[in-house]
Scaffold this motif. Structure first.
Motif, PDB file in Angstrom:
ATOM      1  N   ASP A  98      16.464   5.325 -17.862  1.00 12.22           N
ATOM      2  CA  ASP A  98      15.699   4.362 -17.083  1.00 12.22           C
ATOM      3  C   ASP A  98      14.223   4.442 -17.469  1.00 12.22           C
ATOM      4  OD1 ASP A  98      18.036   3.779 -15.898  1.00 12.22           O
ATOM      5  OD2 ASP A  98      17.524   4.526 -13.916  1.00 12.22           O
ATOM      6  N   MET A  99      13.604   3.277 -17.644  1.00 21.64           N
ATOM      7  CA  MET A  99      12.193   3.193 -17.997  1.00 21.64           C
ATOM      8  C   MET A  99      11.400   2.693 -16.785  1.00 21.64           C
ATOM      9  SD  MET A  99      12.191   4.148 -21.057  1.00 21.64           S
ATOM     10  CE  MET A  99      13.402   4.431 -22.312  1.00 21.64           C
ATOM     11  N   VAL A 100      10.268   3.330 -16.523  1.00 21.68           N
ATOM     12  CA  VAL A 100       9.418   2.967 -15.393  1.00 21.68           C
ATOM     13  C   VAL A 100       8.329   2.022 -15.888  1.00 21.68           C
ATOM     14  CG1 VAL A 100       7.872   3.838 -13.613  1.00 21.68           C
ATOM     15  CG2 VAL A 100       9.862   5.160 -14.270  1.00 21.68           C
ATOM     16  N   VAL A 101       8.222   0.863 -15.237  1.00 19.51           N
ATOM     17  CA  VAL A 101       7.191  -0.117 -15.590  1.00 19.51           C
ATOM     18  C   VAL A 101       5.914   0.182 -14.811  1.00 19.51           C
ATOM     19  CG1 VAL A 101       6.608  -2.573 -15.563  1.00 19.51           C
ATOM     20  CG2 VAL A 101       8.927  -1.855 -16.088  1.00 19.51           C
ATOM     21  N   ALA A 102       6.035   0.394 -13.514  1.00 17.03           N
ATOM     22  CA  ALA A 102       4.883   0.702 -12.658  1.00 17.03           C
ATOM     23  C   ALA A 102       5.372   1.521 -11.480  1.00 17.03           C
ATOM     24  CB  ALA A 102       4.215  -0.576 -12.168  1.00 17.03           C
ATOM     25  N   GLN A 103       4.469   2.332 -10.927  1.00 17.58           N
ATOM     26  CA  GLN A 103       4.858   3.138  -9.770  1.00 17.58           C
ATOM     27  C   GLN A 103       3.656   3.374  -8.883  1.00 17.58           C
ATOM     28  OE1 GLN A 103       4.947   6.804  -8.864  1.00 17.58           O
ATOM     29  NE2 GLN A 103       3.002   7.118  -9.891  1.00 17.58           N
ATOM     30  N   ALA A 121      27.277   1.756  -6.936  1.00 20.25           N
ATOM     31  CA  ALA A 121      26.127   0.914  -6.604  1.00 20.25           C
ATOM     32  C   ALA A 121      25.193   0.770  -7.799  1.00 20.25           C
ATOM     33  CB  ALA A 121      25.374   1.509  -5.415  1.00 20.25           C
ATOM     34  N   ARG A 122      25.010   1.850  -8.552  1.00 18.03           N
ATOM     35  CA  ARG A 122      24.137   1.793  -9.734  1.00 18.03           C
ATOM     36  C   ARG A 122      24.697   0.833 -10.776  1.00 18.03           C
ATOM     37  NH1 ARG A 122      20.331   4.032 -12.939  1.00 18.03           N
ATOM     38  NH2 ARG A 122      20.871   4.185 -15.132  1.00 18.03           N
ATOM     39  N   ARG A 123      25.997   0.871 -10.983  1.00 19.38           N
ATOM     40  CA  ARG A 123      26.621  -0.014 -11.979  1.00 19.38           C
ATOM     41  C   ARG A 123      26.424  -1.477 -11.591  1.00 19.38           C
ATOM     42  NH1 ARG A 123      31.880   0.697 -11.284  1.00 19.38           N
ATOM     43  NH2 ARG A 123      31.695   2.895 -11.779  1.00 19.38           N
ATOM     44  N   LYS A 124      26.534  -1.788 -10.293  1.00 17.73           N
ATOM     45  CA  LYS A 124      26.338  -3.170  -9.841  1.00 17.73           C
ATOM     46  C   LYS A 124      24.891  -3.617 -10.036  1.00 17.73           C
ATOM     47  CE  LYS A 124      28.632  -4.716  -6.179  1.00 17.73           C
ATOM     48  NZ  LYS A 124      29.120  -4.796  -4.799  1.00 17.73           N
ATOM     49  N   MET A 125      23.941  -2.707  -9.850  1.00 15.91           N
ATOM     50  CA  MET A 125      22.534  -3.069 -10.001  1.00 15.91           C
ATOM     51  C   MET A 125      22.113  -3.198 -11.458  1.00 15.91           C
ATOM     52  SD  MET A 125      20.369  -1.052  -7.154  1.00 15.91           S
ATOM     53  CE  MET A 125      21.307   0.446  -7.138  1.00 15.91           C
ATOM     54  N   VAL A 126      22.658  -2.361 -12.320  1.00 13.21           N
ATOM     55  CA  VAL A 126      22.189  -2.274 -13.701  1.00 13.21           C
ATOM     56  C   VAL A 126      22.916  -3.245 -14.617  1.00 13.21           C
ATOM     57  CG1 VAL A 126      22.128  -0.700 -15.672  1.00 13.21           C
ATOM     58  CG2 VAL A 126      21.395   0.088 -13.452  1.00 13.21           C
ATOM     59  N   ARG A 127      24.164  -3.584 -14.307  1.00 15.33           N
ATOM     60  CA  ARG A 127      24.969  -4.404 -15.205  1.00 15.33           C
ATOM     61  C   ARG A 127      24.354  -5.785 -15.384  1.00 15.33           C
ATOM     62  NH1 ARG A 127      30.749  -4.847 -13.282  1.00 15.33           N
ATOM     63  NH2 ARG A 127      30.904  -2.739 -14.040  1.00 15.33           N
ATOM     64  N   GLN A 128      24.247  -6.207 -16.639  1.00 11.98           N
ATOM     65  CA  GLN A 128      23.656  -7.493 -16.981  1.00 11.98           C
ATOM     66  C   GLN A 128      24.734  -8.462 -17.436  1.00 11.98           C
ATOM     67  OE1 GLN A 128      21.416  -9.707 -16.535  1.00 11.98           O
ATOM     68  NE2 GLN A 128      19.670  -8.678 -17.474  1.00 11.98           N
ATOM     69  N   ASP A 129      24.540  -9.749 -17.180  1.00 13.43           N
ATOM     70  CA  ASP A 129      25.495 -10.758 -17.631  1.00 13.43           C
ATOM     71  C   ASP A 129      25.556 -10.778 -19.153  1.00 13.43           C
ATOM     72  OD1 ASP A 129      25.902 -11.460 -15.025  1.00 13.43           O
ATOM     73  OD2 ASP A 129      24.433 -13.080 -15.056  1.00 13.43           O
ATOM     74  N   LYS A 130      26.712 -11.145 -19.689  1.00 12.14           N
ATOM     75  CA  LYS A 130      26.899 -11.147 -21.140  1.00 12.14           C
ATOM     76  C   LYS A 130      26.015 -12.182 -21.837  1.00 12.14           C
ATOM     77  CE  LYS A 130      30.155  -8.043 -21.271  1.00 12.14           C
ATOM     78  NZ  LYS A 130      29.771  -6.682 -21.570  1.00 12.14           N
ATOM     79  N   ASN A 131      25.744 -13.308 -21.158  1.00 12.51           N
ATOM     80  CA  ASN A 131      24.930 -14.338 -21.786  1.00 12.51           C
ATOM     81  C   ASN A 131      23.431 -14.027 -21.716  1.00 12.51           C
ATOM     82  OD1 ASN A 131      24.635 -14.707 -19.077  1.00 12.51           O
ATOM     83  ND2 ASN A 131      24.857 -16.919 -19.112  1.00 12.51           N
ATOM     84  N   LYS A 132      23.062 -12.941 -21.047  1.00 10.28           N
ATOM     85  CA  LYS A 132      21.660 -12.514 -20.974  1.00 10.28           C
ATOM     86  C   LYS A 132      21.475 -11.219 -21.750  1.00 10.28           C
ATOM     87  CE  LYS A 132      21.207 -14.495 -16.404  1.00 10.28           C
ATOM     88  NZ  LYS A 132      21.051 -14.191 -14.983  1.00 10.28           N
ATOM     89  N   PHE A 133      22.034 -11.174 -22.942  1.00 11.80           N
ATOM     90  CA  PHE A 133      22.053  -9.950 -23.733  1.00 11.80           C
ATOM     91  C   PHE A 133      20.647  -9.443 -24.012  1.00 11.80           C
ATOM     92  CE2 PHE A 133      21.958  -7.893 -27.920  1.00 11.80           C
ATOM     93  CZ  PHE A 133      22.735  -6.793 -27.617  1.00 11.80           C
ATOM     94  N   ASN A 134      20.444  -8.166 -23.817  1.00 15.45           N
ATOM     95  CA  ASN A 134      19.207  -7.442 -24.133  1.00 15.45           C
ATOM     96  C   ASN A 134      18.018  -7.869 -23.267  1.00 15.45           C
ATOM     97  OD1 ASN A 134      18.255  -5.273 -25.499  1.00 15.45           O
ATOM     98  ND2 ASN A 134      17.622  -6.405 -27.306  1.00 15.45           N
ATOM     99  N   ASN A 135      18.260  -8.528 -22.148  1.00 12.35           N
ATOM    100  CA  ASN A 135      17.192  -8.810 -21.195  1.00 12.35           C
ATOM    101  C   ASN A 135      17.107  -7.658 -20.208  1.00 12.35           C
ATOM    102  OD1 ASN A 135      16.440 -11.208 -22.270  1.00 12.35           O
ATOM    103  ND2 ASN A 135      17.505 -12.464 -20.775  1.00 12.35           N
ATOM    104  N   LYS A 136      15.917  -7.419 -19.703  1.00 16.47           N
ATOM    105  CA  LYS A 136      15.721  -6.329 -18.752  1.00 16.47           C
ATOM    106  C   LYS A 136      16.054  -6.822 -17.340  1.00 16.47           C
ATOM    107  CE  LYS A 136      12.107  -4.289 -21.524  1.00 16.47           C
ATOM    108  NZ  LYS A 136      12.038  -5.251 -22.603  1.00 16.47           N
ATOM    109  N   LYS A 137      16.765  -6.005 -16.595  1.00 17.50           N
ATOM    110  CA  LYS A 137      17.074  -6.295 -15.202  1.00 17.50           C
ATOM    111  C   LYS A 137      16.271  -5.300 -14.367  1.00 17.50           C
ATOM    112  CE  LYS A 137      21.056  -7.494 -12.399  1.00 17.50           C
ATOM    113  NZ  LYS A 137      22.511  -7.479 -12.335  1.00 17.50           N
TER     114      LYS A 137
END
Length: 152
Positions: free
Chosen positions: A64-69, A24-40
């Motif tokens: 993992d980096m936390v933006v807000a909590q 499940a983590r891999r499905k959530m974290v994986r980014q498309d190849k054409n969106k290289f280096n964008n944050k998901k």
């Protein structure tokens, strides 16, 4: 026997501890190849024995980096004395973390939300803005996301 254990490969530590579902983590974290280096971004929601914790996070190679909590224990500052694990507390904690992340990205003026309480639905897509709304994926951890489940 000895030959079996020579070739045996142990599972990753957090899998052995029963804390992470790596598929499940891999499905959530994986980014498309054409969106290289964008944050998901993903909204991580966890319930402890006493409170609800909501975090906006994104994955990097370093971790993992936390933006807000926000936690539901902070609701005491807003006049809610008890009941930090119920549905209403989870909703309020989600609103609190959403306002914090919008303020951090400078979108709080563009997306005000519901101005007057009248019981009607509010959709961000109906508003005319030059900026797009902030979107993220819901991460519920090891909970099963079935229809009719208690968490919904």
């Amino acid at each position: 026997n000895k030959a079996y254990f020579k070739r045996f490969q142990v599972k990753p530590r957090r899998r052995r501890e029963g804390k992470t579902d790596y598929r499940a983590r891999r499905k959530m974290v994986r980014q498309d190849k054409n969106k290289f280096n964008n944050k998901k971004y993903r909204l991580v929601v966890r319930f402890t024995n006493t409170k609800c914790i909501c975090q906006i996070m994104y994955a990097t190679i370093r971790g993992d980096m936390v933006v807000a909590q926000a936690t539901s224990a902070e609701l005491a500052k807003f006049g809610i004395p008890a009941g930090y694990k119920n549905y209403a507390a989870a909703y309020c904690t989600g609103l609190l973390v959403a306002r914090r992340v919008l303020k951090k990205f400078g979108l709080d003026e563009a997306f005000k939300g519901k101005e007057e309480v009248d019981g009607g639905d509010y959709h961000v897509e109906d508003e005319e803005n030059d900026k797009r709304p902030f979107k993220c994926i819901l991460d519920v951890g090891l909970q099963t996301t079935a229809a009719g489940h208690r968490m919904w």
